[in-house]
Scaffold this motif. Structure first.
Motif, PDB file in Angstrom:
ATOM      1  N   ILE A 124       0.817 -21.127 -14.076  1.00  0.00           N
ATOM      2  CA  ILE A 124       1.764 -21.552 -15.112  1.00  0.00           C
ATOM      3  C   ILE A 124       1.035 -22.302 -16.223  1.00  0.00           C
ATOM      4  CG2 ILE A 124       3.696 -23.117 -15.586  1.00  0.00           C
ATOM      5  CD1 ILE A 124       4.815 -22.393 -12.844  1.00  0.00           C
ATOM      6  N   VAL A 125       0.144 -23.204 -15.848  1.00  0.00           N
ATOM      7  CA  VAL A 125      -0.629 -23.942 -16.858  1.00  0.00           C
ATOM      8  C   VAL A 125      -1.462 -22.976 -17.698  1.00  0.00           C
ATOM      9  CG1 VAL A 125      -2.466 -25.642 -17.202  1.00  0.00           C
ATOM     10  CG2 VAL A 125      -0.680 -26.076 -15.517  1.00  0.00           C
ATOM     11  N   TRP A 126      -2.055 -21.966 -17.060  1.00  0.00           N
ATOM     12  CA  TRP A 126      -2.880 -20.995 -17.780  1.00  0.00           C
ATOM     13  C   TRP A 126      -2.039 -20.184 -18.758  1.00  0.00           C
ATOM     14  CZ3 TRP A 126      -6.916 -19.729 -20.072  1.00  0.00           C
ATOM     15  CH2 TRP A 126      -7.293 -18.419 -20.323  1.00  0.00           C
ATOM     16  N   ARG A 127      -0.832 -19.795 -18.357  1.00  0.00           N
ATOM     17  CA  ARG A 127       0.050 -19.050 -19.256  1.00  0.00           C
ATOM     18  C   ARG A 127       0.432 -19.901 -20.470  1.00  0.00           C
ATOM     19  NH1 ARG A 127       5.059 -16.488 -16.288  1.00  0.00           N
ATOM     20  NH2 ARG A 127       5.313 -15.646 -18.404  1.00  0.00           N
ATOM     21  N   ILE A 128       0.712 -21.184 -20.237  1.00  0.00           N
ATOM     22  CA  ILE A 128       1.051 -22.074 -21.353  1.00  0.00           C
ATOM     23  C   ILE A 128      -0.164 -22.263 -22.259  1.00  0.00           C
ATOM     24  CG2 ILE A 128       1.873 -24.362 -21.993  1.00  0.00           C
ATOM     25  CD1 ILE A 128       3.284 -24.487 -19.267  1.00  0.00           C
ATOM     26  N   ALA A 129      -1.356 -22.395 -21.655  1.00  0.00           N
ATOM     27  CA  ALA A 129      -2.580 -22.569 -22.445  1.00  0.00           C
ATOM     28  C   ALA A 129      -2.837 -21.347 -23.319  1.00  0.00           C
ATOM     29  CB  ALA A 129      -3.772 -22.815 -21.514  1.00  0.00           C
ATOM     30  N   LYS A 130      -2.626 -20.138 -22.786  1.00  0.00           N
ATOM     31  CA  LYS A 130      -2.799 -18.925 -23.596  1.00  0.00           C
ATOM     32  C   LYS A 130      -1.812 -18.912 -24.758  1.00  0.00           C
ATOM     33  CE  LYS A 130      -2.495 -15.907 -20.239  1.00  0.00           C
ATOM     34  NZ  LYS A 130      -2.480 -14.575 -19.567  1.00  0.00           N
ATOM     35  N   GLY A 131      -0.583 -19.323 -24.494  1.00  0.00           N
ATOM     36  CA  GLY A 131       0.393 -19.433 -25.578  1.00  0.00           C
ATOM     37  C   GLY A 131      -0.028 -20.448 -26.619  1.00  0.00           C
ATOM     38  N   SER A 132      -0.648 -21.541 -26.171  1.00  0.00           N
ATOM     39  CA  SER A 132      -1.114 -22.566 -27.103  1.00  0.00           C
ATOM     40  C   SER A 132      -2.248 -22.047 -27.976  1.00  0.00           C
ATOM     41  CB  SER A 132      -1.570 -23.803 -26.329  1.00  0.00           C
ATOM     42  OG  SER A 132      -1.998 -24.825 -27.202  1.00  0.00           O
ATOM     43  N   PHE A 133      -3.195 -21.298 -27.380  1.00  0.00           N
ATOM     44  CA  PHE A 133      -4.265 -20.685 -28.178  1.00  0.00           C
ATOM     45  C   PHE A 133      -3.670 -19.749 -29.234  1.00  0.00           C
ATOM     46  CE2 PHE A 133      -7.319 -21.699 -24.689  1.00  0.00           C
ATOM     47  CZ  PHE A 133      -8.296 -22.294 -25.474  1.00  0.00           C
ATOM     48  N   PHE A 134      -2.692 -18.942 -28.843  1.00  0.00           N
ATOM     49  CA  PHE A 134      -2.059 -18.020 -29.787  1.00  0.00           C
ATOM     50  C   PHE A 134      -1.360 -18.792 -30.904  1.00  0.00           C
ATOM     51  CE2 PHE A 134       1.338 -15.301 -31.346  1.00  0.00           C
ATOM     52  CZ  PHE A 134       0.690 -14.087 -31.519  1.00  0.00           C
ATOM     53  N   ASN A 135      -0.637 -19.853 -30.522  1.00  0.00           N
ATOM     54  CA  ASN A 135       0.045 -20.668 -31.533  1.00  0.00           C
ATOM     55  C   ASN A 135      -0.931 -21.200 -32.565  1.00  0.00           C
ATOM     56  OD1 ASN A 135       2.583 -20.352 -30.377  1.00  0.00           O
ATOM     57  ND2 ASN A 135       2.449 -22.225 -29.172  1.00  0.00           N
ATOM     58  N   LYS A 136      -2.033 -21.788 -32.082  1.00  0.00           N
ATOM     59  CA  LYS A 136      -2.966 -22.466 -32.988  1.00  0.00           C
ATOM     60  C   LYS A 136      -3.806 -21.501 -33.801  1.00  0.00           C
ATOM     61  CE  LYS A 136      -3.566 -26.776 -30.320  1.00  0.00           C
ATOM     62  NZ  LYS A 136      -2.785 -26.473 -29.113  1.00  0.00           N
ATOM     63  N   LEU A 137      -4.381 -20.489 -33.145  1.00  0.00           N
ATOM     64  CA  LEU A 137      -5.386 -19.660 -33.804  1.00  0.00           C
ATOM     65  C   LEU A 137      -4.805 -18.451 -34.522  1.00  0.00           C
ATOM     66  CD1 LEU A 137      -8.174 -19.703 -31.049  1.00  0.00           C
ATOM     67  CD2 LEU A 137      -7.821 -21.273 -32.964  1.00  0.00           C
ATOM     68  N   VAL A 138      -3.706 -17.900 -34.045  1.00  0.00           N
ATOM     69  CA  VAL A 138      -3.155 -16.685 -34.643  1.00  0.00           C
ATOM     70  C   VAL A 138      -2.060 -16.997 -35.658  1.00  0.00           C
ATOM     71  CG1 VAL A 138      -1.999 -14.486 -34.152  1.00  0.00           C
ATOM     72  CG2 VAL A 138      -3.733 -15.359 -32.567  1.00  0.00           C
ATOM     73  N   ILE A 139      -1.219 -17.999 -35.367  1.00  0.00           N
ATOM     74  CA  ILE A 139      -0.093 -18.298 -36.252  1.00  0.00           C
ATOM     75  C   ILE A 139      -0.402 -19.465 -37.185  1.00  0.00           C
ATOM     76  CG2 ILE A 139       2.343 -18.939 -36.350  1.00  0.00           C
ATOM     77  CD1 ILE A 139       2.705 -17.655 -33.628  1.00  0.00           C
ATOM     78  N   LEU A 140      -0.787 -20.603 -36.603  1.00  0.00           N
ATOM     79  CA  LEU A 140      -0.866 -21.835 -37.387  1.00  0.00           C
ATOM     80  C   LEU A 140      -2.123 -21.927 -38.235  1.00  0.00           C
ATOM     81  CD1 LEU A 140       0.491 -24.250 -34.643  1.00  0.00           C
ATOM     82  CD2 LEU A 140       1.673 -23.514 -36.727  1.00  0.00           C
ATOM     83  N   LEU A 141      -3.245 -21.420 -37.765  1.00  0.00           N
ATOM     84  CA  LEU A 141      -4.482 -21.515 -38.547  1.00  0.00           C
ATOM     85  C   LEU A 141      -4.362 -20.760 -39.875  1.00  0.00           C
ATOM     86  CD1 LEU A 141      -8.081 -21.432 -37.182  1.00  0.00           C
ATOM     87  CD2 LEU A 141      -7.517 -20.166 -39.242  1.00  0.00           C
ATOM     88  N   PRO A 142      -3.935 -19.482 -39.889  1.00  0.00           N
ATOM     89  CA  PRO A 142      -3.750 -18.824 -41.195  1.00  0.00           C
ATOM     90  C   PRO A 142      -2.723 -19.527 -42.073  1.00  0.00           C
ATOM     91  CG  PRO A 142      -3.743 -17.214 -39.406  1.00  0.00           C
ATOM     92  CD  PRO A 142      -3.668 -18.562 -38.766  1.00  0.00           C
ATOM     93  N   ALA A 143      -1.630 -19.997 -41.462  1.00  0.00           N
ATOM     94  CA  ALA A 143      -0.617 -20.709 -42.248  1.00  0.00           C
ATOM     95  C   ALA A 143      -1.200 -21.968 -42.872  1.00  0.00           C
ATOM     96  CB  ALA A 143       0.579 -21.054 -41.368  1.00  0.00           C
ATOM     97  N   ALA A 144      -2.025 -22.702 -42.111  1.00  0.00           N
ATOM     98  CA  ALA A 144      -2.645 -23.915 -42.641  1.00  0.00           C
ATOM     99  C   ALA A 144      -3.593 -23.600 -43.792  1.00  0.00           C
ATOM    100  CB  ALA A 144      -3.387 -24.652 -41.533  1.00  0.00           C
TER     101      ALA A 144
END
Length: 323
Positions: free
Chosen positions: A62-82
């Motif tokens: 479960i922690v690993w699944r959340i961590a993968k979601g966090s990587f996606f949030n930061k690097l795929v969505i939020l980094l380009p937006a920033a």
């Protein structure tokens, strides 16, 4: 031979420049990431609750699944937006920071209100389909992580020195990745600490090892409560500081100046550690403001924003089932 030596010299020069660039990226990422310490602490404090009530064999997945979601949030969505914000709308960064800070104040104040109001969250994992509950928990954790990650990435972006887009992108990616590894690596260690304690208490060869294991088992519930309290306090303090600093940047700096003057006056009375005292007093008033703002936002969120959101959700057209 002279041509080969010149080529090797050029390669060495390029390697030195690359190494210096890597050092600059890591240094900028570390300094900027430190600015987001409050949100990082809260992220680490919030996540362990999402694995409570599940079988021990499911905790790390479960922690690993959340961590993968966090990587996606930061690097795929939020980094380009920033990066787009930094390039085309830098004026929007302070208001967005303030909006995120206000949300942190609201979340922290809501936890404080629930604590003093005797409210306790029910353990949703106690009954029902474990697979369905796990999907719900992971989805909820990733949504919460998105909000905290947005705040973290915006804070990091605001803390980076002026530079090219490549350097900013590399620094943001390094800071986001490092924070994610730090948070979820720590969460994994926390959620498995009681299992380690049980193993030590049962199989330890030395009496001190078995005693340490029992101490870990008995101490983890208290530690988790302390971690949650620290996370809540950090959320309120950081949120308040972000809003106050944002008001200062927008030209409404009277509150910032008053807190600074009070902190300096108090620090002058303690010449042994003026810097520490000034920081403590500033953090206290930032947290006090954050708590007041969060408490004021609770009725706004519960009586205006939440009903409006439910109304919009009901008005949205639903997809028709395929025949």
């Amino acid at each position: 031979m002279s041509g080969l030596l010149a080529l090797l010299d050029d390669v060495a020069s390029i390697a030195k420049v690359a190494a210096a660039s890597v050092d600059d990226v890591i240094g900028q990422a570390a300094k900027a990431g430190a600015k987001a310490a409050g949100a990082v602490i809260d992220d680490a404090a919030v996540t362990p609750k999402y694995v409570q009530g599940f079988d021990a064999s499911r905790e790390i997945p479960i922690v690993w699944r959340i961590a993968k979601g966090s990587f996606f949030n930061k690097l795929v969505i939020l980094l380009p937006a920033a990066l787009l914000l930094s390039a085309f709308a830098p004026w929007a960064i302070p208001p967005l920071l303030m909006l995120g800070g206000a949300y942190l104040c609201f979340e922290g104040a809501e936890k404080v209100a629930h604590l003093f109001g005797g409210h306790h969250e029910a353990d949703e994992a106690a009954s029902g389909d474990p697979t369905h509950l796990e999907e719900q928990k992971v989805a909820g954790a990733i949504k919460t992580d998105f909000i905290l990650s947005a705040e973290i990435m915006t804070i990091v972006l605001a803390a980076l020195p002026p530079g090219g887009i490549v350097m900013k992108a590399a620094s943001l990616a390094a800071a986001g990745s490092g924070i994610t590894v730090l948070v979820y690596g720590g969460v994994a260690a926390i959620v498995k600490a009681d299992d380690l304690g049980v193993l030590m208490s049962l199989r330890g060869r030395l009496a001190v090892t078995r005693a340490l294991g029992r101490g870990i088992v008995h101490g983890m519930p208290r530690f988790l409560k302390l971690l949650a309290a620290v996370g809540t306090a950090a959320m309120i303090w950081v949120g308040g500081a972000i809003v106050i600093h944002g008001l200062y940047e927008l030209g409404w700096g009277w509150l910032h100046h008053h807190i600074h003057d009070i902190a300096v006056a108090v620090a002058a009375r303690v010449p042994q550690a003026p810097g520490l005292v000034e920081w403590i007093v500033t953090a206290f008033f930032d947290g006090l403001f954050g708590l007041a703002l969060g408490l004021a936002l609770i009725p706004v969120a519960t009586r205006i924003i939440a009903p409006a959101w439910r109304l919009v959700a009901r008005l949205r057209p639903r997809a028709r089932p395929h025949r």
